[in-house]
Design a protein around this motif. Structure first.
Motif, PDB file in Angstrom:
ATOM      1  N   ASN B 232       0.818  -1.218   0.000  1.00 19.05           N
ATOM      2  CA  ASN B 232       0.000   0.000   0.000  1.00 19.05           C
ATOM      3  C   ASN B 232       0.842   1.253   0.000  1.00 19.05           C
ATOM      4  O   ASN B 232       0.381   2.317  -0.397  1.00 19.05           O
ATOM      5  N   SER B 233       2.103   1.119   0.457  1.00 14.89           N
ATOM      6  CA  SER B 233       2.939   2.316   0.504  1.00 14.89           C
ATOM      7  C   SER B 233       3.536   2.632  -0.850  1.00 14.89           C
ATOM      8  O   SER B 233       4.190   3.660  -1.013  1.00 14.89           O
ATOM      9  N   LYS B 235       3.420   3.916  -4.514  1.00 16.18           N
ATOM     10  CA  LYS B 235       2.481   4.912  -5.053  1.00 16.18           C
ATOM     11  C   LYS B 235       1.917   4.552  -6.413  1.00 16.18           C
ATOM     12  O   LYS B 235       0.822   4.949  -6.755  1.00 16.18           O
ATOM     13  N   THR B 236       2.687   3.845  -7.242  1.00 14.14           N
ATOM     14  CA  THR B 236       2.181   3.579  -8.587  1.00 14.14           C
ATOM     15  C   THR B 236       2.060   2.078  -8.816  1.00 14.14           C
ATOM     16  O   THR B 236       2.803   1.279  -8.256  1.00 14.14           O
ATOM     17  N   LYS B 240       4.496  -1.293  -8.095  1.00 13.20           N
ATOM     18  CA  LYS B 240       3.954  -2.447  -7.370  1.00 13.20           C
ATOM     19  C   LYS B 240       4.219  -3.719  -8.145  1.00 13.20           C
ATOM     20  O   LYS B 240       4.633  -4.739  -7.577  1.00 13.20           O
ATOM     21  N   ASP B 473       9.147   5.334  -6.182  1.00 12.00           N
ATOM     22  CA  ASP B 473       7.723   5.242  -5.872  1.00 12.00           C
ATOM     23  C   ASP B 473       7.446   4.454  -4.618  1.00 12.00           C
ATOM     24  O   ASP B 473       6.305   4.339  -4.195  1.00 12.00           O
ATOM     25  N   GLY B 475       7.863   3.757  -0.623  1.00 15.12           N
ATOM     26  CA  GLY B 475       8.305   4.305   0.652  1.00 15.12           C
ATOM     27  C   GLY B 475       8.983   3.197   1.411  1.00 15.12           C
ATOM     28  O   GLY B 475       8.325   2.299   1.917  1.00 15.12           O
TER      29      GLY B 475
END
Lengths: 348, 486
Positions: B232-233, B235-236, B240, B473, B475
């Motif tokens: 979930n951390s 961003k794109t 992922k 992207d 974290g």
């Protein structure tokens, strides 16, 4: 919400965010940064030595206008002199208007301008004549293939006429990315092996070429032209919708929306491609007819013109150029005006 | 299509057009049977010829490359999807032949349960795993079911590249095959004398499965939580997908190493590899295309990843699975039902498939081009000692110096904009500046690395270009940092 202050001078209001880094800059600082980066590319890549006479391929469009303008600003620092070379492909309704823009620019910048025309160089074949000749074969016209090869030859001729030592063109990062995608989709291993760098060093007597803007994204080129209020010709070529590059361009725009650094990522990929030795192009030789740089007995320009003159325009666009007789009809050298099979005057 | 080097066909003569393939046509190969499927550009095959063609391609890819030695333990990476199911089925059929031409390696199957990354509930995951188990029991190989959460318990040694064993010359392969055949024909004083250490008898797949199966333990809740947090951390969707692929690869390799498998087979088809090639270009992985899309991928050292399905198009696989009832299970992936523009992978897939519909030679052209790529650094400095490797994808780093006139150099460029442009600095910019490309001016102009940025910067400078762009992207939470610290 008011715009933030410029991240560089902290005085003026920011006018844009740089696509590359998201940094907010005012117009003046952005232009200064752009020019600094082009200077850096030229210096770090050792593209234009001091004392070079640089022929700028000027089409009147945004890229070559920005290139000419920036190089003119940087010329004292780099120690180079500039010549504008414009190519007239003979596309009615498009090229004439673009040439008018180039003439205005040359007058404003006080740079010498030379115009070379296909009709003079290539025995009366203008792009409109080529398009008519290739239109009947049932497949897509591929006149862009002709135009690309012949224009590079014309540029080389023009550069020699003015005594240039280097040729520069205004290809930007988006162009390089599109070319990479196109070459993979078409399986053009030869071009993949040759491209992807800073230009060509000029083997076999051809003039060295480079693309100082090739690390600048198209958006930034447009923004620079806007902030410097440059006058350029912005319509697209009449034949452009038929080009395969359109597919690659659409894809690139979508990729850029998904990930802003996609353009430079593609340029990085192009720089780092590793192809098999068998795929690398053959060592450079000379064309048997015109003496220009060629990897086969006939350079591509002579081969294409040969096909056109014989009424079989696709002769040189194919595997092994089968059927191409290397000892074709004599007298196809430049300077001799030949009557082409079709009219020279476009009937628009 | 405007394909470079395509043959120019003379304009069609004005005679009658050739008859379209209809009910009266016969199979182009045997000229007898009724055709059931059209392969490539208009070749209609009957059922038996299609099966022979399909199986032959599979065996030919393995045979041509001569990488799989007899008696070797090979792990089949199975996702439940059509391509990997077809691969598993081919291996099953290939092993059970009673002829000298049967396949000679020892297979195992691994399934990775990625439900936590895709946001599935525990109940759904359990249901999927139960379906998988049914099929795995039918297939009968040794199987391992692992949850993606186990990636957190991997030792840091997975990130190191192990010393590569020499892959052997042609002579070594032939010698190995000959000795294996001799052993097979030796008078059998009981089958125990036959097996080399570590091999299982491929003719008895019904050997008690309990010892070698890896049952799926219910994943630890804390790890599931950590995995969802990690994903979930990000961003794109692009990042992922890349992260998922990296974690999955490391996990499968770990399973292979723990259980003594020296090869891993993945079911990437021709179509998927063409899409993957174009995607890798867009992600900045142009230097590693040969590893990402070639037949064998030996960057992990001791375990080699092999792609035997790379000659089969998705269409052939789909038809084969349908005609010959190959079981497969649908599982939602991380990008299922995602909009087309949400990630680079989706965009490329849509683009290639759309172009393929218009120009039917697109996929095969890209595939042929990929065969001309080699595994070498571009400037041919292959003779020297191997350079540092990327922490995540184990490829040799492809980073230029920070101020060079290249795409990488220009993104890390740090020019002061108040002063007139100065000549580029000799030393590359400090890593923390390169990590924060979007950072404000005046971060640390030569003052040395910021203490706060240190762990992240330290990680980033060990990554290749493509992985660096992805990491922007992500974290990097404590889980990620703990995993990647050596």
């Amino acid at each position: 919400m008011p715009a933030p202050p410029c991240a560089s001078c902290h005085k003026a209001r920011a006018a844009l965010r740089r696509p590359r880094s998201g940094q907010a800059l005012c117009g003046t600082c952005f232009c200064a940064a752009f020019e600094a980066e082009v200077l850096h590319t030229v210096v770090a890549g050792r593209l234009l030595p001091r004392g070079a006479v640089v022929a700028v391929g000027a089409s009147g469009g945004k890229d070559s206008t920005v290139l000419a303008h920036v190089l003119r600003e940087l010329a004292p620092r780099l120690g180079i002199s500039l010549q504008l070379v414009a190519v007239d492909e003979g596309i009615g309704g498009y090229r004439d208007a673009a040439l008018a823009a180039v003439r205005r620019q040359a007058a404003r910048w006080e740079l010498p301008l030379t115009v070379v025309a296909y009709a003079d160089l290539f025995g009366g074949w203008t792009m409109d004549a080529v398009a008519r000749s290739t239109a009947g074969s049932g497949r897509s016209r591929s006149c862009c293939t002709f135009c690309g090869v012949l224009r590079r030859r014309a540029l080389e001729e023009g550069a020699r006429l003015v005594g240039a030592t280097h040729i520069v063109t205004g290809h930007n990062a988006d162009d390089m990315a599109e070319t990479l995608l196109m070459n993979f989709l078409r399986g053009d291993v030869g071009r993949l092996a040759r491209g992807g760098g800073l230009g060509s060093p000029g083997e076999g007597g051809a003039l060295p070429r480079c693309r100082p803007l090739h690390l600048a994204s198209q958006k930034e080129v447009v923004l620079y032209a806007h902030f410097r209020r440059l006058d350029y010709f912005s319509e697209e070529c009449v034949y452009a919708p038929e080009a395969f590059r359109g597919h690659a361009r659409d894809l690139l725009k979508l990729l850029e929306a998904a990930r802003p650094s996609a353009v430079l990522d593609l340029v990085h990929s192009a720089e780092r491609l590793a192809l098999a030795p068998s795929a690398r192009p053959a060592p450079a030789g000379a064309c048997s007819r015109c003496g220009a740089l060629a990897s086969r007995a006939l350079c591509q320009a002579c081969a294409l013109l040969d096909g056109l003159d014989r009424g079989r325009p696709r002769l040189a666009i194919g595997k092994g150029r089968r059927g191409l007789d290397e000892m074709g009809p004599p007298g196809l050298h430049r300077g001799q005006v030949q009557t082409p099979a079709s009219e020279a005057v476009p009937s628009f | 299509m405007c394909q470079a080097g395509e043959e120019y066909a003379e304009p069609p003569a004005e005679g009658p057009r050739p008859p379209r393939p209809g009910g009266e046509q016969k199979c182009v190969k045997c000229k007898e049977g009724l055709p059931v499927v059209v392969i490539r550009a208009g070749d209609a095959f009957c059922r038996d010829c299609f099966k022979a063609f399909y199986v032959h391609k599979f065996r030919a890819v393995l045979g041509k490359n001569r990488l799989i030695f007899p008696g070797e333990k090979v792990l089949l990476a199975w996702s439940g999807g059509p391509s990997s199911s077809s691969m598993v089925w081919q291996v099953l059929e290939g092993l059970s032949r009673d002829s000298a031409k049967r396949l000679r390696f020892v297979p195992g199957v691994v399934y990775v349960d990625e439900g936590a990354a895709c946001g599935q509930s525990l109940g759904d995951r359990a249901k999927t795993v139960a379906e998988m188990k049914l099929i795995l029991q039918t297939v009968g190989f040794h199987w391992h079911i692992v949850a993606l959460e186990e990636v957190f318990s991997l030792p840091p040694s997975v990130l190191r590249c192990f010393a590569q064993e020499p892959s052997g010359t042609k002579g070594a392969y032939k010698a190995a095959v000959d000795s294996f055949l001799q052993q097979q024909h030796a008078p059998a004083q009981g089958k125990e004398g036959l097996s080399q250490p570590g091999t299982q008898d491929p003719q008895n797949p019904s050997a008690p499965p309990s010892a070698a199966q890896t049952e799926a333990q219910p994943p630890i809740a804390a790890q599931t939580e950590a995995l969802s947090r990690l994903f979930n951390s990000v961003k794109t969707l692009t990042a992922k997908e890349e992260l998922l692929q990296t974690l999955r690869t490391h996990l499968i390799l770990h399973v292979a190493r723990t259980h003594g498998y020296s090869k891993v087979m993945t079911g990437d088809s021709c179509t998927r590899l063409a899409i993957k090639l174009m995607t890798s270009l867009a992600l900045g992985r142009g230097a590693f295309l040969a590893w990402d899309t070639g037949f064998s991928d030996e960057r992990h050292g001791d375990v080699v990843v092999v792609r035997p399905m790379r000659d089969h198009t998705l269409k052939e696989i789909a038809f084969y699975n349908r005609l010959f009832a190959v079981p497969s299970v649908f599982t939602p992936a991380i990008d299922t039902k995602a909009p087309e523009k949400s990630s680079i992978h989706r965009l490329m897939e849509a683009f290639v498939l759309r172009l393929q519909a218009q120009f039917p030679s697109t996929v095969s052209t890209v595939y042929r081009t990929s065969e001309k790529l080699v595994k070498a650094p571009r400037d041919g400095s292959a003779g020297g000692p191997p350079g540092p490797r990327c922490l995540l994808c184990m490829c040799a780093l492809d980073i230029d110096t920070a101020d060079s006139a290249t795409a990488f150099g220009v993104q890390t460029l740090h020019l002061s904009q108040m002063q007139p442009p100065t000549p580029p600095a000799e030393a590359p910019t400090t890593p923390c500046c390169s990590a924060r490309v979007g950072g404000a001016q005046g971060c640390c102009q030569g003052a040395g690395p910021c203490g706060r940025q240190d762990p992240r910067a330290h990680v980033i400078e060990q990554l290749c270009y493509g992985c660096r762009v992805n990491m922007k992207d992500v974290g990097l939470g404590p889980a990620g940092a703990a995993r990647v610290s050596d």
